[in-house]
Design a protein around this motif. Structure first.
Motif, PDB file in Angstrom:
ATOM      1  N   GLU A   1       0.844  -1.200   0.000  1.00 41.87           N
ATOM      2  CA  GLU A   1       0.000   0.000   0.000  1.00 41.87           C
ATOM      3  C   GLU A   1       0.879   1.250   0.000  1.00 41.87           C
TER       4      GLU A   1
ATOM      5  N   ASP B   1       0.460   5.915  -0.295  1.00 42.56           N
ATOM      6  CA  ASP B   1      -0.433   7.070  -0.099  1.00 42.56           C
ATOM      7  C   ASP B   1      -0.396   7.996  -1.296  1.00 42.56           C
TER       8      ASP B   1
ATOM      9  N   GLY C   1      -2.771   7.260  -6.767  1.00 43.36           N
ATOM     10  CA  GLY C   1      -3.515   6.150  -7.354  1.00 43.36           C
ATOM     11  C   GLY C   1      -3.448   6.157  -8.871  1.00 43.36           C
TER      12      GLY C   1
ATOM     13  N   HIS D   1      -5.785  -1.862  -6.771  1.00 41.77           N
ATOM     14  CA  HIS D   1      -7.022  -1.235  -6.294  1.00 41.77           C
ATOM     15  C   HIS D   1      -6.691   0.145  -5.738  1.00 41.77           C
ATOM     16  N   ASN D   2      -7.523   1.120  -6.069  1.00 41.42           N
ATOM     17  CA  ASN D   2      -7.366   2.462  -5.486  1.00 41.42           C
ATOM     18  C   ASN D   2      -7.911   2.454  -4.067  1.00 41.42           C
ATOM     19  N   ARG D   3      -7.212   3.148  -3.171  1.00 44.49           N
ATOM     20  CA  ARG D   3      -7.621   3.235  -1.778  1.00 44.49           C
ATOM     21  C   ARG D   3      -8.364   4.543  -1.540  1.00 44.49           C
ATOM     22  N   LYS D   4      -9.179   4.534  -0.526  1.00 42.95           N
ATOM     23  CA  LYS D   4      -9.899   5.747  -0.126  1.00 42.95           C
ATOM     24  C   LYS D   4      -9.214   6.339   1.105  1.00 42.95           C
TER      25      LYS D   4
ATOM     26  N   LYS E   1      -3.334   0.160  -3.757  1.00 44.13           N
ATOM     27  CA  LYS E   1      -3.124  -1.110  -3.069  1.00 44.13           C
ATOM     28  C   LYS E   1      -2.849  -2.188  -4.107  1.00 44.13           C
TER      29      LYS E   1
END
Length: 488
Positions: free
Chosen positions: A418, A420, A423, A471-474, A479
């Motif tokens: 992961e 920050d 994305g 996968h995009n994280r919120k 990720k």
């Protein structure tokens, strides 16, 4: 109908073959049971017929050889629970019944008792009462006359005149009685009537056999023996197919070293040979392509270096744009060499402690790592380290931080990386795995290379039988999940 059948049909070939064998055996045994029951009934009927014919053939001469007054006692003693014998002036059976069994019995009795007149009625009938006078020697054990139809044999035989006649006179009187001129007025020794019925049965033959434990024992033993041999045979038949399926899956993941033993039936050997030949051709093509890419990337370095040296001699106004272009070309050339090196599969597969490998990787690159339990997998450690290292490098480069964790599912391990960063747009999520496609359209030395890192990582992970998903994280960040099969 086909949907219902497919729902209950076993999925594997061995299961379908076992079901086919079981159904065939059950149907064959039931059909054999029906045939056996019919034959058993016929054998029993023929045995009863032969037994009764022997008794009748032996009884008639005895009755003719004694005085009429002694005949009732002999008849009474000769009667049994299933066979009633009586004497009368008129035949109980007026004529032979019109069926093959009655005619066959009548012919056999006529041959043994010729020239006496014989009438036979065999089959499911009620006993007729054609007597015009009272019968002599009526058996007290005789069942009631009104009974439902059942299997019987009715026989009426003419007796010779009793008395002190000689045997020749008896034969003469019988011959006269049998002639056309002796209708009605000729006095004979009367008639002996035999009514034999079958033994009462609570159920038919097939039902009786179905209720027999021996039948189920034989059926069970036949099922076990035939299914055992059949499943052993099917296993040997389908094992090469299973190996072919496993090798095809490995080939789909990019493993060009997967081969299938060429054994089994001829069709299976031919399929295995074709698969191995295809794998060899694809491996040669991939190796040639990899060598070409590596050679191109390596050979480009020399002219790029020469141009850079010459560009350094130019004025700043012309030099800076040329140097930036040459830097981009250098990144692309290095990427080609890295791509060729990453697709080479000369490394041997060995047991790898994935937890230990990730721990050292994160320490070297400054990423945080959440340790899991020791997980042993079969892998090429250098190639796998390169694939996960590319993902960690991307997380640090684009997201400033990389957090790595190791998770375990039922039959696989999952490595999660992961960051920050910003994305990747959803519409480009699949495209970034293609060679030379980057999330950042620029190719400067600060933000990355030529767009081959994810492509190399995906190729290596697939060759290990794993998957790579993004996968995009919120609210922000990316990720990456690497799932690898556990082969302990």
């Amino acid at each position: 109908m086909s949907t219902v059948l497919s729902k209950w049909m076993p999925d594997r070939l061995a299961g379908r073959f076992a079901l086919l064998l079981a159904c065939a055996l059950i149907v064959a045994n039931v059909l054999a049971l029906l045939v056996l029951s019919l034959e058993r009934a016929r054998w029993g009927r023929d045995s009863r017929d032969n037994r009764e014919l022997e008794r009748i053939v032996a009884l008639v001469p005895v009755l003719e050889s004694v005085e009429p007054a002694l005949r009732p006692a002999i008849v009474s003693n000769a009667s049994t629970r299933v066979a009633r014998i009586e004497l009368s002036e008129q035949p109980l059976i007026a004529s032979t019944a019109d069926n093959s069994r009655s005619r066959s019995l009548q012919e056999r009795l006529s041959q043994s008792l010729s020239p006496r007149r014989v009438y036979v009625m065999a089959g499911a009938h009620r006993v007729p009462d054609n007597r015009r006078d009272g019968s002599q020697g009526r058996d007290s054990r005789r069942p009631p006359t009104q009974r439902p139809p059942r299997e019987i044999i009715g026989v009426s035989i003419q007796l010779a005149i009793a008395g002190d006649e000689s045997a020749a006179g008896a034969e003469k009187s019988l011959s006269t009685a049998a002639s056309p001129d002796a209708r009605g007025g000729l006095k004979s020794g009367g008639w002996v009537n035999v009514i034999a019925r079958s033994e009462p049965q609570s159920q038919d033959q097939a039902a009786a056999l179905l209720g027999d434990r021996v039948f189920y024992l034989i059926l069970g033993l036949s099922l076990l023996s035939v299914l055992g041999v059949g499943l052993w045979f099917v296993r040997r038949l389908t094992q090469p197919l299973a190996l072919l399926a496993d090798a095809a899956q490995a080939a789909g993941r990019g493993d060009r070293s997967a081969r299938v033993p060429e054994e089994g039936a001829r069709e299976v050997r031919e399929a295995a040979a074709a698969f191995n030949a295809m794998q060899a051709q694809i491996a040669r093509f991939d190796a040639e392509r990899t060598r070409t890419l590596g050679a191109v990337g390596h050979d480009l370095r020399t002219p790029i270096t020469s141009l850079r040296i010459r560009a350094e001699m130019l004025d700043d106004e012309l030099r800076d744009p040329m140097v930036r272009t040459l830097d981009e070309m250098t990144v692309m050339a290095n990427g080609l060499v890295a791509f060729a090196r990453g697709n080479a599969q000369s490394e041997e597969v060995q047991s790898v402690d994935l937890d230990e490998l990730l721990r050292h990787l994160c320490q070297e690159r400054g990423a945080s790592y959440t340790s899991g339990k020791a997980q042993m997998i079969k892998a090429r450690p250098v190639a796998l380290l390169r694939a996960i290292g590319n993902l960690v490098d991307n997380a640090i480069r684009y997201g400033s931080v990389a957090r790595v964790s190791l998770e375990r599912s039922t039959d696989s391990v999952i490595v999660v990386i992961e960051d920050d960063g910003p994305g990747i747009p959803e519409e480009r999520m699949e495209a970034v795995f293609e060679p030379f496609v980057r999330g950042d359209d620029s190719r400067n030395s600060e933000t990355g290379g030529a767009g081959l890192g994810l492509s190399i990582a995906l190729s290596i992970i697939r060759s290990h039988g794993g998957t790579l998903t993004l996968h995009n994280r919120k609210p922000s960040g990316l990720k990456a999940c690497v799932e690898l099969p556990v082969t302990e």
